[in-house]
Design an enzyme around this catalytic site. Structure first.
Site, PDB file in Angstrom:
ATOM      1  N   ARG A 106     -14.936   7.600  -0.092  1.00  0.00           N
ATOM      2  CA  ARG A 106     -14.901   6.182   0.287  1.00  0.00           C
ATOM      3  C   ARG A 106     -14.674   6.040   1.805  1.00  0.00           C
ATOM      4  NH1 ARG A 106     -11.241   2.999  -3.937  1.00  0.00           N
ATOM      5  NH2 ARG A 106     -12.373   1.246  -2.987  1.00  0.00           N
ATOM      6  N   ARG A 122     -10.990  -6.188 -13.066  1.00  0.00           N
ATOM      7  CA  ARG A 122     -11.879  -6.411 -11.920  1.00  0.00           C
ATOM      8  C   ARG A 122     -12.446  -5.054 -11.475  1.00  0.00           C
ATOM      9  NH1 ARG A 122     -10.622 -10.822 -12.978  1.00  0.00           N
ATOM     10  NH2 ARG A 122      -9.892 -12.599 -11.778  1.00  0.00           N
ATOM     11  N   TYR A 172     -13.008   1.267 -10.753  1.00  0.00           N
ATOM     12  CA  TYR A 172     -11.743   1.640 -11.394  1.00  0.00           C
ATOM     13  C   TYR A 172     -11.812   1.764 -12.920  1.00  0.00           C
ATOM     14  CZ  TYR A 172     -10.030   0.653  -6.715  1.00  0.00           C
ATOM     15  OH  TYR A 172      -9.836   0.672  -5.363  1.00  0.00           O
ATOM     16  N   ALA A 189      -3.031   0.966  -1.953  1.00  0.00           N
ATOM     17  CA  ALA A 189      -3.318   0.959  -0.512  1.00  0.00           C
ATOM     18  C   ALA A 189      -2.122   1.417   0.329  1.00  0.00           C
ATOM     19  CB  ALA A 189      -3.777  -0.429  -0.084  1.00  0.00           C
ATOM     20  N   GLU A 242       0.597  12.897  -6.987  1.00  0.00           N
ATOM     21  CA  GLU A 242      -0.108  11.708  -6.487  1.00  0.00           C
ATOM     22  C   GLU A 242      -1.431  11.555  -7.246  1.00  0.00           C
ATOM     23  OE1 GLU A 242      -0.753  12.102  -2.289  1.00  0.00           O
ATOM     24  OE2 GLU A 242      -2.090  10.355  -2.168  1.00  0.00           O
ATOM     25  N   HIS A 272      -5.024   9.194  -7.677  1.00  0.00           N
ATOM     26  CA  HIS A 272      -5.947   8.122  -7.300  1.00  0.00           C
ATOM     27  C   HIS A 272      -7.067   8.073  -8.314  1.00  0.00           C
ATOM     28  CE1 HIS A 272      -3.858   7.462  -3.644  1.00  0.00           C
ATOM     29  NE2 HIS A 272      -3.843   8.768  -3.443  1.00  0.00           N
ATOM     30  N   ASN A 292       0.705   6.423  -8.013  1.00  0.00           N
ATOM     31  CA  ASN A 292      -0.523   5.924  -7.382  1.00  0.00           C
ATOM     32  C   ASN A 292      -0.066   4.759  -6.495  1.00  0.00           C
ATOM     33  OD1 ASN A 292      -2.857   4.783  -6.519  1.00  0.00           O
ATOM     34  ND2 ASN A 292      -3.844   4.700  -8.538  1.00  0.00           N
ATOM     35  N   PRO A 304       0.043  -1.817  -5.192  1.00  0.00           N
ATOM     36  CA  PRO A 304      -0.594  -3.135  -5.184  1.00  0.00           C
ATOM     37  C   PRO A 304      -1.985  -3.177  -5.806  1.00  0.00           C
ATOM     38  CG  PRO A 304      -0.375  -2.249  -2.958  1.00  0.00           C
ATOM     39  CD  PRO A 304       0.432  -1.372  -3.861  1.00  0.00           C
ATOM     40  N   ASN A 305      -2.190  -4.265  -6.530  1.00  0.00           N
ATOM     41  CA  ASN A 305      -3.466  -4.630  -7.161  1.00  0.00           C
ATOM     42  C   ASN A 305      -3.780  -3.825  -8.421  1.00  0.00           C
ATOM     43  OD1 ASN A 305      -4.217  -6.693  -5.231  1.00  0.00           O
ATOM     44  ND2 ASN A 305      -4.476  -5.017  -3.783  1.00  0.00           N
TER      45      ASN A 305
HETATM   46  O1  CA2 Z   1      -8.269   5.076  -6.266  1.00  0.00           O
HETATM   47  C1  CA2 Z   1      -7.115   4.675  -6.313  1.00  0.00           C
HETATM   48  O2  CA2 Z   1      -6.399   4.801  -7.305  1.00  0.00           O
HETATM   49  C2  CA2 Z   1      -6.532   3.890  -5.124  1.00  0.00           C
HETATM   50  O3  CA2 Z   1      -5.166   4.273  -4.988  1.00  0.00           O
HETATM   51  C3  CA2 Z   1      -6.645   2.434  -5.494  1.00  0.00           C
HETATM   52  C4  CA2 Z   1      -6.232   1.482  -4.367  1.00  0.00           C
HETATM   53  C5  CA2 Z   1      -6.937   1.852  -3.075  1.00  0.00           C
HETATM   54  O4  CA2 Z   1      -6.454   1.036  -2.028  1.00  0.00           O
HETATM   55  C6  CA2 Z   1      -6.731   3.309  -2.722  1.00  0.00           C
HETATM   56  O5  CA2 Z   1      -7.428   3.601  -1.523  1.00  0.00           O
HETATM   57  C7  CA2 Z   1      -7.231   4.204  -3.825  1.00  0.00           C
HETATM   58  C8  CA2 Z   1      -6.600   0.047  -4.736  1.00  0.00           C
HETATM   59  C9  CA2 Z   1      -6.044  -0.411  -6.033  1.00  0.00           C
HETATM   60  C10 CA2 Z   1      -6.796  -1.621  -6.457  1.00  0.00           C
HETATM   61  O6  CA2 Z   1      -6.764  -1.665  -7.854  1.00  0.00           O
HETATM   62  C11 CA2 Z   1      -7.644  -2.480  -8.473  1.00  0.00           C
HETATM   63  C12 CA2 Z   1      -7.856  -2.234  -9.802  1.00  0.00           C
HETATM   64  C13 CA2 Z   1      -8.762  -2.988 -10.494  1.00  0.00           C
HETATM   65  C14 CA2 Z   1      -9.419  -4.013  -9.877  1.00  0.00           C
HETATM   66  C15 CA2 Z   1      -9.207  -4.280  -8.553  1.00  0.00           C
HETATM   67  C16 CA2 Z   1      -8.299  -3.513  -7.838  1.00  0.00           C
END
Ligand code: CA2
Length: 145
Positions: free
Chosen positions: A108, A19, A24, A78, A99, A101, A75, A11-12
């Site tokens: 974090r 964003r 990221y 969340a 995996e 991230h 990846n 997700p996201n």
């Molecule tokens: O660091 C990572 O790759 C995470 O898997 C990213 C997840 C987060 O919940 C994990 O704890 C760590 C969140 C992905 C959100 O992706 C976005 C990318 C660009 C802008 C906003 C959100």
């Protein structure tokens, strides 16, 4: 037959490059796919990059990988920290699971320090930005070579 690697994103991650670049980075998922394909070509692998905001879709792709996938780079976003269902699905897959991230989850909030997926993954990369995907593909190349 060419070995196919599933690169699964939770997700996201469709917002990558659009964003929160301070966490990221500026690269999009399309850029990630291009860098992974480059490494895949080097190792004579095939790859497909998929993203969904829905847990069930990710589980369905893991099941698809059981049919024609040699490895999974994932990846889970969340879902990393919440999903026993994704862990269960990965436990039915026989090939290597890596995996990734983008951020260093250990730097974090403490709720990001635990990963269900790590119980299954052969390796974990965190905090290398989007370069982590290409590094995981390189490792996949040596594991499957
Ligand atoms: O660091 C990572 O790759 C995470 O898997 C990213 C997840 C987060 O919940 C994990 O704890 C760590 C969140 C992905 C959100 O992706 C976005 C990318 C660009 C802008 C906003 C959100």
């Amino acid at each position: 037959m060419t070995k196919k690697i599933y690169i699964l994103n939770g997700p996201n991650l469709n917002l990558l490059g659009k964003r929160q670049p301070e966490i990221y980075g500026h690269d999009t998922l399309a850029d990630v796919e291009a860098s992974c394909r480059k490494v895949a070509d080097e190792f004579g692998l095939d790859c497909v990059l998929l993203q969904s905001n829905h847990e069930g879709a990710i589980i369905d792709w893991i099941h698809a990988a059981r049919e024609d996938g040699a490895g999974i780079v994932i990846n889970p976003g969340a879902f990393t920290h919440t999903s026993v269902a994704i862990l269960d699905a990965l436990n039915t897959f026989e090939g290597p699971v890596l995996e990734v991230h983008i951020s260093n989850v250990h730097k974090r909030e403490s709720f990001r320090h635990h990963s269900y997926v790590s119980l299954r993954a052969e390796g974990v990369i965190a905090g290398f930005g989007v370069e982590g995907y290409a590094l995981a593909m390189r490792r996949m190349g040596s594991l499957l070579g």
